[in-house]
Structures are given as structure tokens and as C-alpha cells.
Design an enzyme around this catalytic site. Structure first.
Site, PDB file in Angstrom:
ATOM      1  CE1 TYR A  18      -4.000   2.169   0.702  1.00  0.00           C
ATOM      2  CE2 TYR A  18      -2.402   3.414   1.980  1.00  0.00           C
ATOM      3  CZ  TYR A  18      -3.626   3.320   1.366  1.00  0.00           C
ATOM      4  OH  TYR A  18      -4.498   4.395   1.401  1.00  0.00           O
ATOM      5  CG  HIS A  22      -0.963   5.519  -1.507  1.00  0.00           C
ATOM      6  ND1 HIS A  22      -1.472   4.241  -1.463  1.00  0.00           N
ATOM      7  CD2 HIS A  22      -2.026   6.353  -1.567  1.00  0.00           C
ATOM      8  CE1 HIS A  22      -2.794   4.302  -1.507  1.00  0.00           C
ATOM      9  NE2 HIS A  22      -3.157   5.574  -1.570  1.00  0.00           N
ATOM     10  CE1 TYR A  41      -6.658  11.280   1.275  1.00  0.00           C
ATOM     11  CE2 TYR A  41      -6.873  11.577  -1.074  1.00  0.00           C
ATOM     12  CZ  TYR A  41      -7.145  10.861   0.064  1.00  0.00           C
ATOM     13  OH  TYR A  41      -7.915   9.732  -0.014  1.00  0.00           O
ATOM     14  CD1 TRP A  76      -6.567   4.986  -6.142  1.00  0.00           C
ATOM     15  CD2 TRP A  76      -4.592   4.721  -7.142  1.00  0.00           C
ATOM     16  NE1 TRP A  76      -5.603   4.976  -5.162  1.00  0.00           N
ATOM     17  CE2 TRP A  76      -4.380   4.813  -5.751  1.00  0.00           C
ATOM     18  CE3 TRP A  76      -3.481   4.548  -7.978  1.00  0.00           C
ATOM     19  CZ2 TRP A  76      -3.112   4.743  -5.166  1.00  0.00           C
ATOM     20  CZ3 TRP A  76      -2.216   4.479  -7.394  1.00  0.00           C
ATOM     21  CH2 TRP A  76      -2.039   4.575  -6.011  1.00  0.00           C
ATOM     22  CD1 TRP A  77     -10.543   3.997  -5.710  1.00  0.00           C
ATOM     23  CD2 TRP A  77     -12.563   3.967  -6.663  1.00  0.00           C
ATOM     24  NE1 TRP A  77     -11.216   5.120  -5.290  1.00  0.00           N
ATOM     25  CE2 TRP A  77     -12.459   5.122  -5.855  1.00  0.00           C
ATOM     26  CE3 TRP A  77     -13.740   3.741  -7.360  1.00  0.00           C
ATOM     27  CZ2 TRP A  77     -13.498   6.044  -5.732  1.00  0.00           C
ATOM     28  CZ3 TRP A  77     -14.770   4.652  -7.231  1.00  0.00           C
ATOM     29  CH2 TRP A  77     -14.644   5.792  -6.424  1.00  0.00           C
TER      30      TRP A  77
END
Length: 104
Positions: A18, A22, A41, A76-77
Site C-alpha cells: 500500500y 502511494h 491529503y 486506481w480503485w
């Protein structure tokens, strides 16, 4: 400026991947987020529970509600679905967080 905070959840054994994904965020996704009025963010991890806590700021004229329909967001999802709990369509499950305290 509007603050938006929510929780997501990783699957066991996916923390490093993960983070890696990112760290190499797609430029076209970053452009879509900025274009929708999202800035500043951050995502935080509770290593004990694998809960992710996301906090982002939205510009007053944001169009973030349009992001789910954008192909880059859907890609992306799809690319993250093996790492996270998701809804149908691979959107990450999100639990809203209620503001309790703010200090400036």
C-alpha cells in the site's frame, strides 16, 4: 476550506505494498485530485488494526463528487482492490469520521 476525514481498512499483509503504490502515485491521478479541489491529503495507518485514517482539505468550489466517475479514479480503485476492503466496483469502503476537536 472544508476538511473531510474518513477511515478505510487494509487487508492483512498489505501495508508495505500500500505504501509503495502511494509513493508512486500516478501523475494523472494527482492531477484529477487537484482538479477536483482536493489538496493537503494525508493518510495515516493504525498498525494494530490496519485502519487507515484519511484527512483531506477541499476548496470551497470542489468537484470531488465527480471523481468516482473518472476513469483514472476507477483504474486506481481497481489497482488497489487487492489491498483493501472494498465496495462493489472496487471503491474502498469508507467510514466517515466525526470532527471532535480542532486546534489552530
Amino acid at each position: 476550506m472544508i476538511n473531510h476525514a474518513f477511515r478505510m481498512k487494509l487487508k492483512p499483509g498489505t501495508v508495505d505494498e500500500y505504501r509503495r503504490r502511494h509513493d508512486t502515485l500516478w501523475p494523472e491521478l494527482a492531477d484529477a485530485l487537484r482538479g477536483a479541489g482536493i489538496y493537503d491529503y494525508s493518510i495515516f495507518l493504525d498498525e494494530e488494526t490496519l485502519h487507515l485514517f484519511a484527512v483531506l482539505k477541499l476548496r470551497p468550489d470542489d468537484s470531488s463528487a465527480s471523481l468516482p466517475a473518472q476513469p483514472v479514479m476507477q483504474r486506481w480503485w481497481d489497482s488497489m482492490a487487492d489491498l483493501m476492503e472494498t465496495e462493489p466496483g472496487n471503491r474502498p469502503r469508507e467510514w466517515p469520521l466525526t470532527p471532535m476537536f480542532h486546534f489552530e
